[in-house]
Write a protein that holds these residues in place. Structure first.
Motif, short mmCIF file in Angstrom:
data_model
loop_
_atom_site.label_atom_id
_atom_site.label_comp_id
_atom_site.label_asym_id
_atom_site.label_seq_id
_atom_site.Cartn_x
_atom_site.Cartn_y
_atom_site.Cartn_z
N GLY A 1 0.82 -1.21 0.00
CA GLY A 1 0.00 0.00 0.00
C GLY A 1 0.85 1.25 0.00
O GLY A 1 0.57 2.21 -0.72
N VAL A 2 1.90 1.25 0.81
CA VAL A 2 2.81 2.40 0.87
C VAL A 2 3.49 2.58 -0.49
O VAL A 2 3.64 3.70 -0.98
N ARG A 3 3.89 1.47 -1.10
CA ARG A 3 4.55 1.55 -2.41
C ARG A 3 3.63 2.18 -3.44
O ARG A 3 4.04 3.05 -4.22
N LYS A 4 2.34 1.78 -3.44
CA LYS A 4 1.39 2.35 -4.40
C LYS A 4 1.18 3.84 -4.14
O LYS A 4 1.09 4.62 -5.09
N GLU A 5 1.12 4.24 -2.88
CA GLU A 5 0.97 5.66 -2.56
C GLU A 5 2.18 6.46 -3.02
O GLU A 5 2.04 7.56 -3.56
N ILE A 6 3.36 5.90 -2.82
CA ILE A 6 4.59 6.59 -3.26
C ILE A 6 4.61 6.70 -4.78
O ILE A 6 4.95 7.75 -5.33
N GLU A 7 4.24 5.64 -5.49
CA GLU A 7 4.20 5.69 -6.95
C GLU A 7 3.21 6.74 -7.43
O GLU A 7 3.51 7.50 -8.36
N THR A 8 2.04 6.79 -6.82
CA THR A 8 1.02 7.77 -7.21
C THR A 8 1.53 9.19 -6.98
O THR A 8 1.39 10.05 -7.85
N ALA A 9 2.13 9.42 -5.82
CA ALA A 9 2.66 10.75 -5.52
C ALA A 9 3.79 11.12 -6.49
O ALA A 9 3.85 12.25 -6.98
#
Length: 86
Positions: A25-33
């Protein structure tokens, strides 16, 4: 005693699964940002998007083909006109 060890292993496995899900989940948030920031940065550089480039490229190819066809028609008409003048 075996039940206690199995319970500890089950809890540990659950903890690891939850940790892996949280990390994903953190990885997806970082990618989105990152993608949002990169898009904002690219927009400030006045760079065209690939889709826009492809549309303009296709328009240029079509215009070039039409220009070649018109040049051929003009040459044929000039040839016909020259033949009538003789």
């Amino acid at each position: 005693m075996t039940t206690g060890a199995n319970r500890i292993m089950d809890e540990f496995a659950k903890l690891m699964t939850d940790a892996a899900g949280a990390a994903q989940g953190v990885r997806k948030e970082i990618e989105t940002a990152f993608n949002a920031q990169a898009e904002r940065w690219l927009n400030t550089l006045d760079i065209v998007k690939r889709e826009e480039f492809e549309v303009v490229r296709e328009m240029a190819i079509k215009a070039r083909d039409e220009n070649d066809a018109l040049l051929a028609r003009i040459a044929a008409l000039e040839e016909k006109l020259a033949a009538k003048g003789k």
